[in-house]
Enzyme design. Structure first.
Site, PDB file in Angstrom:
ATOM      1  N   ARG A   1     -48.993  17.102  17.674  1.00 59.76           N
ATOM      2  CA  ARG A   1     -47.601  17.490  17.873  1.00 59.76           C
ATOM      3  C   ARG A   1     -47.573  18.656  18.868  1.00 59.76           C
ATOM      4  O   ARG A   1     -47.855  19.794  18.505  1.00 59.76           O
ATOM      5  CB  ARG A   1     -46.956  17.874  16.543  1.00 59.76           C
ATOM      6  CG  ARG A   1     -47.002  16.754  15.504  1.00 59.76           C
ATOM      7  CD  ARG A   1     -46.250  17.143  14.231  1.00 59.76           C
ATOM      8  NE  ARG A   1     -46.742  18.374  13.624  1.00 59.76           N
ATOM      9  CZ  ARG A   1     -47.705  18.443  12.713  1.00 59.76           C
ATOM     10  NH1 ARG A   1     -48.316  17.328  12.298  1.00 59.76           N
ATOM     11  NH2 ARG A   1     -48.078  19.609  12.213  1.00 59.76           N
TER      12      ARG A   1
ATOM     13  N   CYS B   1     -26.926  45.890  28.524  1.00 64.88           N
ATOM     14  CA  CYS B   1     -25.566  45.684  28.037  1.00 64.88           C
ATOM     15  C   CYS B   1     -25.375  44.215  27.644  1.00 64.88           C
ATOM     16  O   CYS B   1     -26.267  43.387  27.819  1.00 64.88           O
ATOM     17  CB  CYS B   1     -24.553  46.063  29.108  1.00 64.88           C
ATOM     18  SG  CYS B   1     -24.795  47.710  29.822  1.00 64.88           S
ATOM     19  N   MET B   2     -24.211  43.881  27.132  1.00 64.87           N
ATOM     20  CA  MET B   2     -23.947  42.513  26.712  1.00 64.87           C
ATOM     21  C   MET B   2     -24.066  41.534  27.874  1.00 64.87           C
ATOM     22  O   MET B   2     -24.641  40.455  27.738  1.00 64.87           O
ATOM     23  CB  MET B   2     -22.565  42.394  26.081  1.00 64.87           C
ATOM     24  CG  MET B   2     -22.250  40.994  25.571  1.00 64.87           C
ATOM     25  SD  MET B   2     -20.636  40.834  24.780  1.00 64.87           S
ATOM     26  CE  MET B   2     -20.904  41.768  23.273  1.00 64.87           C
ATOM     27  N   ASP B   3     -23.533  41.901  29.039  1.00 61.66           N
ATOM     28  CA  ASP B   3     -23.485  40.983  30.177  1.00 61.66           C
ATOM     29  C   ASP B   3     -24.189  41.527  31.411  1.00 61.66           C
ATOM     30  O   ASP B   3     -24.187  40.862  32.450  1.00 61.66           O
ATOM     31  CB  ASP B   3     -22.030  40.680  30.553  1.00 61.66           C
ATOM     32  CG  ASP B   3     -21.200  40.250  29.362  1.00 61.66           C
ATOM     33  OD1 ASP B   3     -21.501  39.188  28.790  1.00 61.66           O
ATOM     34  OD2 ASP B   3     -20.266  40.983  28.986  1.00 61.66           O
TER      35      ASP B   3
ATOM     36  N   HIS C   1     -49.314  20.916   8.316  1.00 69.46           N
ATOM     37  CA  HIS C   1     -49.161  21.936   9.357  1.00 69.46           C
ATOM     38  C   HIS C   1     -49.959  23.159   8.928  1.00 69.46           C
ATOM     39  O   HIS C   1     -49.809  23.642   7.808  1.00 69.46           O
ATOM     40  CB  HIS C   1     -47.684  22.302   9.530  1.00 69.46           C
ATOM     41  CG  HIS C   1     -47.436  23.254  10.666  1.00 69.46           C
ATOM     42  ND1 HIS C   1     -47.666  22.906  11.984  1.00 69.46           N
ATOM     43  CD2 HIS C   1     -46.986  24.528  10.694  1.00 69.46           C
ATOM     44  CE1 HIS C   1     -47.356  23.918  12.769  1.00 69.46           C
ATOM     45  NE2 HIS C   1     -46.952  24.922  12.005  1.00 69.46           N
TER      46      HIS C   1
ATOM     47  N   TYR D   1     -25.259  52.913  28.534  1.00 67.90           N
ATOM     48  CA  TYR D   1     -24.797  53.500  27.282  1.00 67.90           C
ATOM     49  C   TYR D   1     -25.779  54.498  26.689  1.00 67.90           C
ATOM     50  O   TYR D   1     -26.999  54.321  26.767  1.00 67.90           O
ATOM     51  CB  TYR D   1     -24.585  52.397  26.227  1.00 67.90           C
ATOM     52  CG  TYR D   1     -23.459  51.448  26.517  1.00 67.90           C
ATOM     53  CD1 TYR D   1     -22.131  51.862  26.433  1.00 67.90           C
ATOM     54  CD2 TYR D   1     -23.715  50.133  26.841  1.00 67.90           C
ATOM     55  CE1 TYR D   1     -21.097  50.970  26.683  1.00 67.90           C
ATOM     56  CE2 TYR D   1     -22.689  49.230  27.084  1.00 67.90           C
ATOM     57  CZ  TYR D   1     -21.376  49.658  27.013  1.00 67.90           C
ATOM     58  OH  TYR D   1     -20.362  48.775  27.254  1.00 67.90           O
TER      59      TYR D   1
ATOM     60  N   LYS E   1     -37.601  19.861  19.213  1.00 74.27           N
ATOM     61  CA  LYS E   1     -36.612  20.479  18.332  1.00 74.27           C
ATOM     62  C   LYS E   1     -36.049  21.735  18.993  1.00 74.27           C
ATOM     63  O   LYS E   1     -36.586  22.221  20.000  1.00 74.27           O
ATOM     64  CB  LYS E   1     -37.250  20.826  16.982  1.00 74.27           C
ATOM     65  CG  LYS E   1     -38.381  21.843  17.063  1.00 74.27           C
ATOM     66  CD  LYS E   1     -39.001  22.101  15.702  1.00 74.27           C
ATOM     67  CE  LYS E   1     -40.134  23.132  15.807  1.00 74.27           C
ATOM     68  NZ  LYS E   1     -40.692  23.464  14.484  1.00 74.27           N
TER      69      LYS E   1
ATOM     70  N   ARG F   1     -43.793  26.020   2.621  1.00 75.74           N
ATOM     71  CA  ARG F   1     -42.447  25.691   3.101  1.00 75.74           C
ATOM     72  C   ARG F   1     -41.998  24.398   2.436  1.00 75.74           C
ATOM     73  O   ARG F   1     -41.647  24.392   1.269  1.00 75.74           O
ATOM     74  CB  ARG F   1     -42.443  25.541   4.636  1.00 75.74           C
ATOM     75  CG  ARG F   1     -42.646  26.837   5.388  1.00 75.74           C
ATOM     76  CD  ARG F   1     -42.318  26.728   6.865  1.00 75.74           C
ATOM     77  NE  ARG F   1     -42.911  25.578   7.526  1.00 75.74           N
ATOM     78  CZ  ARG F   1     -42.968  25.417   8.843  1.00 75.74           C
ATOM     79  NH1 ARG F   1     -42.474  26.359   9.643  1.00 75.74           N
ATOM     80  NH2 ARG F   1     -43.514  24.347   9.379  1.00 75.74           N
TER      81      ARG F   1
END
Length: 381
Positions: free
Chosen positions: A224, A317-319, A173, A270, A46, A144
């Site tokens: 599993r 940073c983002m990138d 589970h 930053y 999954k 759940r």
């Protein structure tokens, strides 16, 4: 530990990438199969194979002897069928109204948690001319999707009464299988076994990765294998369970894109989170929080460059991410940088990042963004 070359990058147009060692998948499945025999191994793929790539992980696991695949949604099962994977699939999540016809057509096993769902699925199965295998989830304290123990027998009878449905399995589970104290799990296991006996269902499964290593009596017909499939110890605080023989599957790499000479007192990135206490050499990596490298790693995290640790400096940073290369003077633009994995004699495991971030490897793996290519490799080492 497998050693890598830090002098080259794969033929991929990306500033970071994840290497997925399919030989490690096969190793882990084989190890688990030997351990749990005569129980079988179900490969849990999954969430796109925990971020490793569901189709390629599925094929490798099946090659190594996995008996079936587990997903969470019907859409995930459909994606595997679209990838020409014909192995048995069990969708563990609740069936949504829009899933019924697809589930019947895909020839997969599904979980039914109410009589109403059983009736609707029966109609879809008859219309498709298929017989749909059904499993019942018994709640062992997760609160759940599982049914309370006292409701399971009635639900089993309701499913058996429907045309086009076959009550194939019953499962649970455990919420506390990683706890060094086994008492709660042993009690839940005994309760589940009694319920399963009363239903008369032929197929039973209860153990995910941690319970598979720690509770032999809970292996039933199959385990599993989730996080263990991907080479992370599911219960590192529970002592020597044998999980140390698992091989990590994912390595996350980036590239050193630029070098900067920074004077003492200069700020990096930053917000002034870090300023150089001395004249320093800073490297810029092409990876950031948009790729899944969490910003909370900014203080105290590190990467591997040429087999040595380079501390992260300033805010991620983002990138981009900046690292301190002052103690690695031979580092150069184009060098491979390791975020997770091994480089020479050093390594950074997913558990290291998880503990620093107060989380678990599951979140580390699934948090690596889709824009990071997953590249299949065969290391055999």
């Amino acid at each position: 530990m497998t050693q890598i070359s830090t002098a080259s990058t794969p033929a991929v147009s990306a500033t970071s990438w994840a290497e997925i060692d399919l030989s490690a998948i096969r190793h882990n499945v084989s190890l688990l199969a030997r351990m749990v025999e005569p129980a079988a191994v179900a490969a849990v793929v999954k969430a796109d194979g925990y971020g490793h790539g569901a189709a390629q992980v599925s094929r490798a696991a099946l090659e190594a002897g996995a008996a079936l695949l587990c997903v969470f949604t019907v859409a995930e099962a459909e994606a595997l069928r679209d990838a020409d994977i014909g192995a048995p699939i069990l969708s563990l999540g609740p069936l949504l109204p829009g899933d019924l016809a697809r589930a019947a057509a895909l020839e997969i096993a599904v979980v039914v948690d109410t009589q109403e769902t059983a009736e609707r699925l029966s109609i879809a199965a008859v219309e498709n001319g298929n017989r749909v295998p059904v499993h019942i989830n018994v709640d062992s304290g997760m609160q759940r999707y599982g049914r309370p123990r006292e409701e399971v027998q009635a639900l089993a009878e309701a499913i058996r009464a429907q045309q086009g449905l076959e009550l194939e399995g019953v499962f649970t589970h455990f919420p506390d299988a990683t706890n060094p104290d086994p008492e709660a799990t042993l009690i839940a296991l005994q309760q589940f076994a009694r319920i399963a006996d009363r239903t008369g269902v032929r197929q039973r499964h209860a153990a995910a990765s941690a319970a598979a290593f720690r509770f032999a009596e809970g292996r039933f017909d199959f385990i599993r294998a989730g996080i263990a499939l991907y080479g992370a110890n599911p219960a590192p605080d529970a002592g020597d369970t044998g999980a140390g023989a698992l091989r990590p599957v994912l390595s996350w790499r980036s590239t050193l894109l630029a070098l900067r000479d920074v004077a003492r007192g200069d700020m990096v990135s930053y917000g002034g989170l870090w300023s150089a206490p001395r004249d320093s050499r800073i490297g810029v990596l092409g990876v950031g929080y948009a790729d899944g490298l969490r910003r909370a790693l900014s203080p105290g995290g590190s990467v591997l460059v040429r087999g040595r640790r380079a501390p992260i400096r300033g805010a991620i940073c983002m990138d981009s991410t900046m690292v301190d290369l002052t103690e690695i003077p031979d580092a150069d633009v184009g060098d491979v940088v390791t975020l997770i994995g091994a480089d020479g004699g050093e390594s950074i495991h997913a558990w290291e990042l998880a503990r620093r971030l107060e989380t678990i490897p599951y979140e580390i793996f699934t948090g690596i963004a889709a824009r990071v290519p997953r590249i299949a490799v065969e290391l055999d080492g």
